[in-house]
Write an enzyme that holds these catalytic residues in place. Structure first.
Site, PDB file in Angstrom:
ATOM      1  N   CYS A 151     -13.221  10.351  32.375  1.00 20.16           N
ATOM      2  CA  CYS A 151     -13.639   9.105  31.674  1.00 20.16           C
ATOM      3  C   CYS A 151     -13.032   7.934  32.163  1.00 20.16           C
ATOM      4  O   CYS A 151     -13.643   7.028  32.306  1.00 20.16           O
ATOM      5  CB  CYS A 151     -13.375   9.402  30.302  1.00 20.16           C
ATOM      6  SG  CYS A 151     -14.407  10.821  29.517  1.00 20.16           S
ATOM      7  N   ASN A 189     -17.844   4.974  32.414  1.00 20.67           N
ATOM      8  CA  ASN A 189     -19.105   4.286  31.680  1.00 20.67           C
ATOM      9  C   ASN A 189     -19.015   2.935  32.068  1.00 20.67           C
ATOM     10  O   ASN A 189     -20.082   1.944  31.674  1.00 20.67           O
ATOM     11  CB  ASN A 189     -18.642   4.318  30.129  1.00 20.67           C
ATOM     12  CG  ASN A 189     -18.739   5.609  29.614  1.00 20.67           C
ATOM     13  OD1 ASN A 189     -17.422   5.869  29.111  1.00 20.67           O
ATOM     14  ND2 ASN A 189     -19.538   6.364  29.827  1.00 20.67           N
ATOM     15  N   HIS A 216     -21.608  12.317  26.469  1.00 22.91           N
ATOM     16  CA  HIS A 216     -22.024  12.070  27.700  1.00 22.91           C
ATOM     17  C   HIS A 216     -21.855  13.336  28.531  1.00 22.91           C
ATOM     18  O   HIS A 216     -21.396  14.390  28.213  1.00 22.91           O
ATOM     19  CB  HIS A 216     -20.834  11.406  28.299  1.00 22.91           C
ATOM     20  CG  HIS A 216     -20.644   9.880  27.849  1.00 22.91           C
ATOM     21  ND1 HIS A 216     -19.562   9.230  27.446  1.00 22.91           N
ATOM     22  CD2 HIS A 216     -21.616   9.017  27.706  1.00 22.91           C
ATOM     23  CE1 HIS A 216     -19.827   7.989  26.997  1.00 22.91           C
ATOM     24  NE2 HIS A 216     -20.974   7.901  27.211  1.00 22.91           N
ATOM     25  N   ASN A 276     -19.095  11.622  18.846  1.00 24.43           N
ATOM     26  CA  ASN A 276     -17.714  11.821  19.664  1.00 24.43           C
ATOM     27  C   ASN A 276     -16.656  12.391  18.966  1.00 24.43           C
ATOM     28  O   ASN A 276     -16.193  11.474  17.912  1.00 24.43           O
ATOM     29  CB  ASN A 276     -17.442  10.516  20.415  1.00 24.43           C
ATOM     30  CG  ASN A 276     -16.027  10.541  21.066  1.00 24.43           C
ATOM     31  OD1 ASN A 276     -15.249  11.379  20.801  1.00 24.43           O
ATOM     32  ND2 ASN A 276     -15.731   9.653  21.589  1.00 24.43           N
ATOM     33  N   SER A 322     -13.058  10.814  18.612  1.00 22.48           N
ATOM     34  CA  SER A 322     -13.178   9.471  17.811  1.00 22.48           C
ATOM     35  C   SER A 322     -13.295   9.515  16.398  1.00 22.48           C
ATOM     36  O   SER A 322     -12.601   8.947  15.751  1.00 22.48           O
ATOM     37  CB  SER A 322     -14.172   8.580  18.576  1.00 22.48           C
ATOM     38  OG  SER A 322     -14.524   7.488  17.540  1.00 22.48           O
ATOM     39  N   GLU A 369     -25.442   4.613  29.983  1.00 19.83           N
ATOM     40  CA  GLU A 369     -23.934   4.943  30.060  1.00 19.83           C
ATOM     41  C   GLU A 369     -23.233   5.102  31.377  1.00 19.83           C
ATOM     42  O   GLU A 369     -22.167   5.404  31.298  1.00 19.83           O
ATOM     43  CB  GLU A 369     -23.701   6.471  29.294  1.00 19.83           C
ATOM     44  CG  GLU A 369     -24.377   6.044  27.891  1.00 19.83           C
ATOM     45  CD  GLU A 369     -23.620   5.158  26.822  1.00 19.83           C
ATOM     46  OE1 GLU A 369     -22.322   5.395  26.864  1.00 19.83           O
ATOM     47  OE2 GLU A 369     -24.236   4.319  26.178  1.00 19.83           O
TER      48      GLU A 369
END
Ligand code: SUG
Length: 446
Positions: free
Chosen positions: A370, A111, A249, A26, A29, A175
């Site tokens: 998300c 998620n 994802h 990710n 992140s 997920e």
């Protein structure tokens, strides 16, 4: 059939929201690791998105944050004494461990679970399976509490079936809705559920530089648990190019709503096969698919990931027109903005777009899509769920006040090792369970 609508369950951003760089693959992140976060701004940005959706006539609810730092996990691995002491000891021993157990990542409720609405399921109930999120240690903690929260909210078994998370381990990496799309003529019509996996655990081969989190075996298990007949299911493979470019994802490169599939050309392994399969199954289910595909020639994958264009909420307005809720980063990325404008100009299903500031969440790789779990329900089902989590404009104001009272506007990863911070977190969550009328939801309250 006509009393169906889609309710979005947004994650209320928790007071420990921080940038710990925990998710390999990710890019946001990893890139923002160690930055000072602003939990108060993060939660208010999320609430402002909820207010926007509500003002557009889309029913809105929340899922509560999880208890963090998560003391039960620390006790399980040998820490003892009073809770404040445990946090301080764990931080002194291993700050990285404590930061994994303090993540606010449950805010990304796409998620939290996979949801199949009642028109698709054998028993005519809404089915929800909590996701095990087994691929990332900080997220693998979520499944148990998510299940508990879903059971409290969807407790009426005449309408809802809530399933526990699949077993942990590399075989059943699940997920949730981030790797699941649904297409149909309308929310209340029989739908086609598109399960997207990054790898096949048994017998598959992959050429990947980043983890493929969702397995085919997990997707198949969820479809089975939900009682989805073959006519309602397609299993599709994510393209390795997408995962290697940072699409950890599928919802980073694709979103569906009604008969529309909006996606990047490199999202899937075999786009032509996917289109003809959707066309054939859509024919039987009574919808004509519309494919809005961004060609790689106009938009490189890197722009799709930087802008999070496809991590948007594609919603059906009361007028029947569709609208996109995008992150502001998509407006700032010329190729993404041009693609959105071309879709609107085409006089197709998409009639408009809004760009929102969700930068606190985006900096951890979480866009508008998300932050929400979609649950399509009829009027009786909406009435049967726990009303304490359903939002009105006043309830959003009450949550904003709650955030302003309890949240910090600056959080450094060092702050989590402090017993005063633990107490602050608990005071906040205690008062939240009263606001949402959820009773003793957390381990520390039981
Ligand atoms: O699992 N980020 C989340 C972002 C999830 C986005 N969700 C969807 N695409 N549906 C993740 O990678 C980062 C936490 C940190 O680094 O502190 C994080 O968990």
């Amino acid at each position: 059939m006509n009393d169906f609508s889609e309710m979005n369950f947004d994650g209320l951003v928790g007071p420990t929201h921080n940038y710990a760089g925990l998710s390999h693959g990710n890019l946001a992140s990893n890139h923002n690791k160690g930055r000072v976060s602003n939990p108060k701004a993060a939660a208010l940005q999320g609430l402002s998105k909820m207010r926007k959706l509500l003002s557009m006539g889309i029913p809105q609810a929340v899922l509560p944050p999880h208890e963090r730092p998560f003391i039960p996990a620390l006790r399980q691995i040998g820490y003892s004494g009073d809770d404040g002491h445990i946090v301080e000891r764990a931080f002194a021993d291993n700050p990285a461990l404590l930061s994994n157990l303090s993540s606010a990542s449950c805010m990304w409720t796409a998620n939290a679970a996979t949801v199949s609405p009642s028109p698709d399921t054998d028993d005519g109930r809404v089915h929800l399976t909590a996701a095990n999120l087994t691929a990332m240690p900080h997220r693998a903690l979520e499944g148990r509490q998510t299940y508990r929260a879903l059971k409290a909210i969807f407790k009426n078994e005449a309408h809802f079936a809530v399933h526990e998370a699949l077993p942990h381990g590399s075989l059943f990496g699940d997920e949730g809705a981030a790797n699941h799309n649904r297409m149909s003529a309308s929310h209340g019509a029989k739908g086609l559920e598109l399960f997207v996996h990054g790898r096949q655990a048994l017998g598959g081969a992959a050429n990947l530089k980043f983890p493929a989190r969702q397995t085919l075996e997990a997707s198949q298990a969820v479809a089975r648990l939900h009682g989805l007949g073959a006519a309602h299911v397609i299993h599709i493979s994510q393209s390795p190019d997408a995962i290697n470019a940072g699409a950890f994802h599928n919802d980073v490169v694709c979103v569906a709503n009604g008969n529309v599939l909006l996606f990047h050309e490199q999202a899937f392994e075999n786009v032509a096969a996917l289109k003809s399969q959707i066309q054939a199954q859509g024919d039987k289910l009574g919808f004509e698919p519309v494919f809005l595909m961004a060609p790689r020639a106009d938009m490189p994958l890197s722009d799709a990931i930087k802008s999070y264009l496809f991590n948007s909420q594609l919603i059906t307005l009361e007028s029947g027109e569709m609208h996109l809720i995008l992150p502001i980063e998509a407006q700032e990325t010329p190729s993404a903005k041009a693609f959105v404008e071309s879709c609107i100009a085409a006089n197709g299903p998409l009639s408009g777009a809004d760009y929102l500031d969700l930068r606190q969440s985006m900096s951890n790789g979480g866009g508008p899509a998300c932050l929400r779990l979609r649950v399509q329900m009829n009027a009786a089902q909406r009435k049967a769920l726990h009303q304490g989590v359903v939002m009105s404009a006043d309830k959003i104001t009450a949550l904003e006040d709650w955030v302003k009272t309890h949240y910090r506007d600056r959080l450094d990863i060092k702050d989590i090792g402090d017993r005063a911070f633990l107490n602050e977190m608990r005071t906040a969550l205690d008062s939240l369970t009263q606001l949402l009328d959820l009773g003793a939801l957390y381990d520390f309250q039981r």
